[in-house]
Design a protein around this motif. Structure first.
Motif, PDB file in Angstrom:
ATOM      1  N   VAL A 168     -15.808 -50.554 -26.257  1.00  0.00           N
ATOM      2  CA  VAL A 168     -14.299 -50.631 -27.164  1.00  0.00           C
ATOM      3  C   VAL A 168     -12.811 -49.725 -25.390  1.00  0.00           C
ATOM      4  N   ASP A 169     -13.778 -49.003 -25.091  1.00  0.00           N
ATOM      5  CA  ASP A 169     -13.931 -48.157 -23.929  1.00  0.00           C
ATOM      6  C   ASP A 169     -13.332 -49.332 -22.911  1.00  0.00           C
ATOM      7  N   ILE A 170     -14.255 -50.373 -22.670  1.00  0.00           N
ATOM      8  CA  ILE A 170     -14.612 -50.604 -21.661  1.00  0.00           C
ATOM      9  C   ILE A 170     -12.676 -51.983 -21.391  1.00  0.00           C
ATOM     10  N   VAL A 171     -12.862 -52.273 -22.625  1.00  0.00           N
ATOM     11  CA  VAL A 171     -12.183 -53.316 -23.206  1.00  0.00           C
ATOM     12  C   VAL A 171     -10.690 -52.158 -22.880  1.00  0.00           C
ATOM     13  N   MET A 172      -9.988 -51.550 -23.347  1.00  0.00           N
ATOM     14  CA  MET A 172      -8.985 -50.164 -23.173  1.00  0.00           C
ATOM     15  C   MET A 172      -9.473 -49.957 -21.967  1.00  0.00           C
ATOM     16  N   ASP A 173      -9.833 -50.388 -21.237  1.00  0.00           N
ATOM     17  CA  ASP A 173      -9.511 -49.759 -19.933  1.00  0.00           C
ATOM     18  C   ASP A 173      -9.018 -51.309 -19.291  1.00  0.00           C
ATOM     19  N   ARG A 174      -9.514 -52.377 -19.586  1.00  0.00           N
ATOM     20  CA  ARG A 174      -9.269 -53.511 -18.951  1.00  0.00           C
ATOM     21  C   ARG A 174      -7.196 -53.758 -18.941  1.00  0.00           C
ATOM     22  N   LYS A 175      -6.852 -52.654 -19.690  1.00  0.00           N
ATOM     23  CA  LYS A 175      -5.394 -52.638 -20.355  1.00  0.00           C
ATOM     24  C   LYS A 175      -5.019 -54.106 -21.171  1.00  0.00           C
ATOM     25  N   GLN A 176      -6.039 -54.416 -22.341  1.00  0.00           N
ATOM     26  CA  GLN A 176      -6.376 -55.859 -23.064  1.00  0.00           C
ATOM     27  C   GLN A 176      -6.803 -55.450 -24.651  1.00  0.00           C
ATOM     28  N   ASP A 177      -5.954 -56.708 -25.502  1.00  0.00           N
ATOM     29  CA  ASP A 177      -5.849 -56.471 -26.587  1.00  0.00           C
ATOM     30  C   ASP A 177      -7.763 -56.624 -26.888  1.00  0.00           C
ATOM     31  N   ILE A 178      -7.934 -56.510 -28.390  1.00  0.00           N
ATOM     32  CA  ILE A 178      -9.349 -56.656 -28.359  1.00  0.00           C
ATOM     33  C   ILE A 178      -9.016 -57.883 -29.659  1.00  0.00           C
ATOM     34  N   ASP A 179     -10.364 -57.839 -30.137  1.00  0.00           N
ATOM     35  CA  ASP A 179     -10.782 -59.232 -31.383  1.00  0.00           C
ATOM     36  C   ASP A 179     -11.368 -57.882 -32.780  1.00  0.00           C
ATOM     37  N   ALA A 180     -10.043 -57.357 -33.203  1.00  0.00           N
ATOM     38  CA  ALA A 180     -10.587 -56.205 -34.800  1.00  0.00           C
ATOM     39  C   ALA A 180     -11.939 -57.383 -35.655  1.00  0.00           C
ATOM     40  N   ASP A 181     -11.760 -58.425 -35.851  1.00  0.00           N
ATOM     41  CA  ASP A 181     -12.738 -58.875 -36.484  1.00  0.00           C
ATOM     42  C   ASP A 181     -14.329 -58.820 -35.688  1.00  0.00           C
ATOM     43  N   ALA A 182     -13.848 -59.147 -34.357  1.00  0.00           N
ATOM     44  CA  ALA A 182     -15.463 -58.485 -33.183  1.00  0.00           C
ATOM     45  C   ALA A 182     -15.924 -56.983 -33.500  1.00  0.00           C
ATOM     46  N   VAL A 183     -15.307 -56.687 -33.046  1.00  0.00           N
ATOM     47  CA  VAL A 183     -15.013 -54.891 -33.442  1.00  0.00           C
ATOM     48  C   VAL A 183     -16.425 -54.422 -35.009  1.00  0.00           C
ATOM     49  N   GLU A 184     -15.847 -55.473 -35.837  1.00  0.00           N
ATOM     50  CA  GLU A 184     -16.019 -55.324 -37.115  1.00  0.00           C
ATOM     51  C   GLU A 184     -17.226 -55.477 -37.277  1.00  0.00           C
ATOM     52  N   TRP A 185     -17.670 -56.367 -36.266  1.00  0.00           N
ATOM     53  CA  TRP A 185     -19.040 -57.381 -36.711  1.00  0.00           C
ATOM     54  C   TRP A 185     -19.973 -56.654 -35.657  1.00  0.00           C
ATOM     55  N   LEU A 186     -19.161 -55.902 -34.897  1.00  0.00           N
ATOM     56  CA  LEU A 186     -20.212 -55.117 -33.960  1.00  0.00           C
ATOM     57  C   LEU A 186     -20.926 -53.894 -35.143  1.00  0.00           C
ATOM     58  N   PHE A 187     -20.116 -53.825 -35.484  1.00  0.00           N
ATOM     59  CA  PHE A 187     -19.990 -52.237 -36.355  1.00  0.00           C
ATOM     60  C   PHE A 187     -21.215 -52.337 -37.483  1.00  0.00           C
ATOM     61  N   GLN A 188     -21.185 -54.560 -37.764  1.00  0.00           N
ATOM     62  CA  GLN A 188     -21.658 -54.331 -39.104  1.00  0.00           C
ATOM     63  C   GLN A 188     -23.730 -54.702 -38.498  1.00  0.00           C
ATOM     64  N   ARG A 189     -22.803 -55.119 -37.172  1.00  0.00           N
ATOM     65  CA  ARG A 189     -24.672 -55.352 -36.236  1.00  0.00           C
ATOM     66  C   ARG A 189     -24.987 -53.930 -36.520  1.00  0.00           C
ATOM     67  N   PHE A 190     -24.441 -52.892 -36.203  1.00  0.00           N
ATOM     68  CA  PHE A 190     -25.726 -51.856 -36.152  1.00  0.00           C
ATOM     69  C   PHE A 190     -26.118 -51.484 -37.377  1.00  0.00           C
ATOM     70  N   ALA A 191     -24.886 -51.063 -38.306  1.00  0.00           N
ATOM     71  CA  ALA A 191     -25.472 -50.885 -39.427  1.00  0.00           C
ATOM     72  C   ALA A 191     -26.528 -51.479 -40.195  1.00  0.00           C
ATOM     73  N   ARG A 192     -26.778 -53.012 -39.792  1.00  0.00           N
ATOM     74  CA  ARG A 192     -28.168 -53.220 -40.321  1.00  0.00           C
ATOM     75  C   ARG A 192     -29.578 -53.011 -39.778  1.00  0.00           C
ATOM     76  N   SER A 193     -29.322 -51.778 -38.681  1.00  0.00           N
ATOM     77  CA  SER A 193     -30.933 -51.221 -37.717  1.00  0.00           C
ATOM     78  C   SER A 193     -31.036 -50.398 -38.515  1.00  0.00           C
ATOM     79  N   PRO A 194     -32.747 -50.575 -39.232  1.00  0.00           N
ATOM     80  CA  PRO A 194     -32.866 -49.740 -39.709  1.00  0.00           C
ATOM     81  C   PRO A 194     -33.252 -48.412 -39.276  1.00  0.00           C
ATOM     82  N   ALA A 195     -32.855 -47.572 -38.900  1.00  0.00           N
ATOM     83  CA  ALA A 195     -32.834 -46.755 -37.519  1.00  0.00           C
ATOM     84  C   ALA A 195     -31.177 -45.893 -38.469  1.00  0.00           C
ATOM     85  N   THR A 196     -31.491 -44.606 -38.823  1.00  0.00           N
ATOM     86  CA  THR A 196     -30.156 -43.787 -39.570  1.00  0.00           C
ATOM     87  C   THR A 196     -28.797 -43.597 -38.017  1.00  0.00           C
ATOM     88  N   ILE A 197     -27.778 -43.456 -38.755  1.00  0.00           N
ATOM     89  CA  ILE A 197     -26.788 -43.522 -38.060  1.00  0.00           C
ATOM     90  C   ILE A 197     -25.807 -41.664 -38.704  1.00  0.00           C
TER      91      ILE A 197
END
Length: 835
Positions: A766-795
């Motif tokens: 997210v920081d990389i996208v922010m540094d480019r001064k561009q907008d971001i796709d919120a659904d893609a961010v949520e997808w990214l969280f979901q992908r990490f959440a599916r990992s067996p390792a705890t957060i």
């Protein structure tokens, strides 16, 4: 100067103030009337009050006065005298001499120490005090000028004392400034001392009055008196006034006579001016003509002329003495006499590939016991002596240019141009004196300035332009890219950057840099573009000439076609070209790539159809499909098409695929993505597609380094994910958007594995996208969280909340108003914190 000023002159000479008022100023004091009996002059100035400081106007004025005295003849500043009535009012303030000297040193590099002394004078029953400051005379050192702005005075200001006032130095003050300054007179002249032998031809100027070119003249005076270079070169375009400037400098130096003394102690004995000029342009007739006063055509003739005009050979000996004997006579001349030798148009010998004699003369001068200096004029900067070269550009806009207009109008007896015509005169002449004379001369036979300017731009200025540019154009290497570069710039008709020129000329960086160096300041001018890059264009006066000569080049048609294609995507093409294009498009649809290559390869290499970017695009696509042996040909065709502004998406896809799969073309594949991504004229979905391709490049780079640099591999994966996220944002609405998520799955899985499901990697992306001064796709961010959440390792939930808080704060700091995508991300992160 009058006898009564002798005590002041003696004080300046000895750098001491006598203890007694009578010894210093008694000869100027009228006791019966209680007033001074003389006005202010070169070495004396009266002031009523001592300045409280040197930061305000009055104090700055005292600093200015001191610098004027120092640069001229030295002087006294007498505080406590009302200068209108010349009576003593006295002063009770102490003059802070230490701060004064320190300020002068800091302000202008003035190292001499000023002195102060107070004197008490009894007038009637009262006693009054004077504070007298002695400003020493500058020794044989460069004049002191402002090193920074102070008050209303700009950096670089140079002051002199003239009679009773301080003025900014002009060229007429230079002979005094650079002399010993021992004998000022009330009439303002300078005692020239011992006479100087001179030998000059008539002035090369075509106008009787000389436009002072003070910065250039000052450079020449500094060089002659203080410089350590035995020779210097005045270089600039034809008609810039080099010869006239050199002549005027030599004349003024001679008129100053024996009062000129260099730092080494030598006095000036002789000044001579000789010329190798072949032709000259006569603005009165508008024609180039042979130069009747040419004096040498070879090094030997040049040496003989120097010795003849300095008095070491008679006229008969100039023709009978061989070169070794001539050089031997220089030993005697340079051992006994100090002088200036002006050699005009030395490059006339270069043009005929004849030895110019510069090195032989240089060696004799440096071995001589006396100080001899040589001033050369030529059109291009000498490659062997760049540190000794002084460029002579067009006239300075605010002072020299209007003065030249005034002189020309008077000479041709025509009215002055108005504001609009003056601006156009500036543009089409680049303020070169010779061209200005030509245009204003045409006004004499035209009804108005617009008519004269138009006549000059068309046919009336052809002879002048040939005189200025033909010899330099003829010297350009026909095997290089110089002439092609000039032709392209003439056709482009606007300033362009280096990248555009490499694309239009299909040239490498090094070859183009060589061409630019060869063309130099004669033909090229530069300016800074809006993004800070350098833009190149032709000097305006050269454009009509270059258009004429460029049309005679065998490759002009090809360059013209490339430029036309670049300037317009709607260019009309010939029926034959249209037929070729239709055949190629039919073959590309059939994927008959061999047929495309065969048809194009049957065309002659100089066929103008091959300049068409659409044809080259199709040819490149065909070559890229024919296998590895044709890659270089494909690259050449693709670069040609892109260089002319053609960005067909099918071409860019094939080009990317060819480089990405070649096994060694990953950097080129990245560059291709950059071309598309940075072209805002392309549709967002197309740019989004190539963001995805760039993500593939970063993923491949990560895989290449993971075995040797784990942290670098992780950083490449972050960049890959960020690229895919931008591809998602730009590709929203496409039917195949799900494929982008499938491709993004690869770097995400890899980064989860390498970091043990470190959720901080989401925020790094997210920081990389922010540094480019561009907008971001919120659904893609949520997808990214979901992908990490599916990992067996705890957060670690506490760490996750902290990262969410930090990211929200950074979004607020980065954007004044968060764009829609990031606005949704903030809401999502707030929800994650409270979950």
């Amino acid at each position: 100067m009058q006898l009564e000023f002798q005590p002041i002159l003696a004080a300046i000479e000895t750098k001491q103030l006598p203890a007694d008022f009578e010894a210093l100023l008694g000869s100027l004091w009228d006791k019966s009337n209680s007033r001074f009996n003389t006005q202010e002059t070169y070495v004396l100035d009266f002031k009523e009050t001592v300045p409280p400081n040197f930061d305000e106007d009055y104090g700055i004025g005292i600093l200015r006065l001191a610098l004027g005295f120092y640069n001229s003849f030295g002087g006294l500043i007498v505080f406590g005298v009302r200068d209108q009535h010349l009576d003593i009012v006295g002063t009770s303030s102490w003059f802070d001499i230490e701060t004064f000297n320190r300020t002068l040193t800091e302000l202008a590099g003035m190292r001499a120490e000023c002195l102060v002394r107070t004197y008490t004078i009894v007038i009637g029953e009262e006693s009054r005090t004077l504070a007298v400051v002695l400003v020493p005379k500058r020794e044989i050192l460069p004049p002191a000028k402002l090193k920074r702005k102070i008050g209303k005075y700009s950096e670089g200001t140079l002051w002199v004392r003239e009679r009773h006032e301080v003025i900014a130095a002009t060229s007429r003050n230079f002979p005094m400034l650079y002399s010993e300054r021992v004998a000022a007179t009330d009439g303002g002249s300078l005692d020239g001392g011992a006479p100087v032998h001179r030998s000059f031809p008539p002035s090369p100027a075509t106008m009787q009055e000389f436009v002072s070119r003070e910065p250039l003249e000052e450079s020449l005076w500094n060089w002659f008196v203080f410089g350590d270079q035995p020779r210097v070169y005045l270089h600039g375009p034809g008609g810039s006034g080099k010869s006239t400037l050199a002549f005027e400098f030599a004349r003024k130096l001679t008129d100053a006579g024996g009062s000129i003394r260099t730092q080494g102690g030598d006095r000036l004995d002789y000044v001579i001016f000789i010329s190798g000029k072949e032709t000259e342009y006569n603005p009165q007739t508008g024609k180039e003509q042979a130069f009747a006063l040419r004096q040498f055509t070879s090094a030997s003739e040049q040496f003989a002329q120097i010795l003849f005009h300095s008095g070491f050979l008679d006229e008969e000996e100039t023709a009978s003495t061989d070169e070794p004997a001539l050089l031997a006579k220089f030993d005697e001349l340079f051992a006994n006499f100090s002088g200036l030798i002006v050699i005009d148009d030395i490059d006339a010998l270069y043009r005929h590939d004849v030895d110019s004699g510069e090195e032989a003369l240089f060696m004799k001068i440096v071995r001589g016991a006396k100080r001899t200096r040589v001033l050369y004029t030529l059109r291009t900067a000498p490659p062997h002596a760049k540190k000794s070269a002084i460029p002579v550009p067009g006239l300075e806009l605010s002072t020299e240019f209007p003065e030249m207009i005034k002189i020309c109008c008077s000479a041709f007896d025509v009215p002055a141009p108005g504001e609009v015509d003056t601006k156009e005169l500036d543009r089409i002449t680049s303020r070169l004196p010779l061209l200005m004379e030509t245009v204003i001369g045409l006004r004499k036979f035209s009804g108005s300035y617009p008519e004269a300017l138009n006549a000059f731009s068309e046919r009336g200025g052809d002879d002048a332009r040939r005189y200025l540019y033909q010899r330099e154009y003829d010297r350009l290497d026909q095997r290089g890219k110089s002439r092609q570069l000039l032709a392209a710039l003439a056709l482009l008709e606007e300033p362009v950057d280096f990248s555009t020129l490499t694309q239009v000329l299909q040239s490498t960086r090094d070859v183009l840099l060589d061409a630019m160096s060869e063309c130099g300041s004669i033909f090229l001018s530069t300016q800074e573009g809006p993004s800070g890059d350098t833009l190149y264009q032709l000097a305006p006066p050269s454009i009509p000439f270059l258009l004429t000569v460029s049309r005679q080049l065998s490759y002009f048609g090809a360059i013209e076609k490339r430029v036309l294609h670049r300037k317009s995507t709607d260019i009309r093409i010939s029926p034959r070209e249209a037929t070729i294009l239709a055949n190629l498009e039919r073959s590309i649809r059939k994927e008959d790539f061999r047929a495309i290559a065969d048809e194009c390869e049957q065309l002659p290499s100089n066929d103008l159809a091959l300049e068409n970017p659409k044809i080259r695009s199709l040819l490149g696509q065909a070559y890229s499909a024919l296998g590895g042996n044709f890659r270089e040909k494909a690259r050449e065709s693709f670069k040609h098409a892109v260089g002319l502004g053609f960005y067909d998406v099918f071409m860019m896809r094939r080009w990317f695929h060819m480089e990405f799969t070649s096994g060694y073309g990953l950097p080129e594949a990245e560059r291709i993505c950059g071309i598309v991504i940075n072209n805002n004229s392309l549709a967002p979905r197309v740019r989004g597609e190539f963001w995805g391709k760039l993500g593939s490049c970063w993923f491949s780079k990560s895989m290449n380094v993971v075995g040797v640099n784990r942290s670098k591999a992780i950083d490449h994966l972050r960049q890959s994910i960020a690229c895919y996220m931008e591809a998602v944002r730009l590709g929203r609405g496409r039917d195949d958007i799900s494929m982008t998520f499938d491709w993004m799955e690869r770097p995400v899985e890899r980064i989860i594995y390498l970091t043990s499901n470190d959720v901080g990697e989401i925020f790094a992306v997210v920081d990389i996208v922010m540094d480019r001064k561009q907008d971001i796709d919120a659904d893609a961010v949520e997808w990214l969280f979901q992908r990490f959440a599916r990992s067996p390792a705890t957060i670690n939930k506490e760490r996750l909340k902290g990262l969410c808080t930090r990211s929200v704060q950074r979004i607020a700091k980065t954007f004044k108003k968060a764009p829609p995508g990031f606005e949704q991300v903030v809401k999502f992160l707030d929800a994650v914190k409270t979950a």
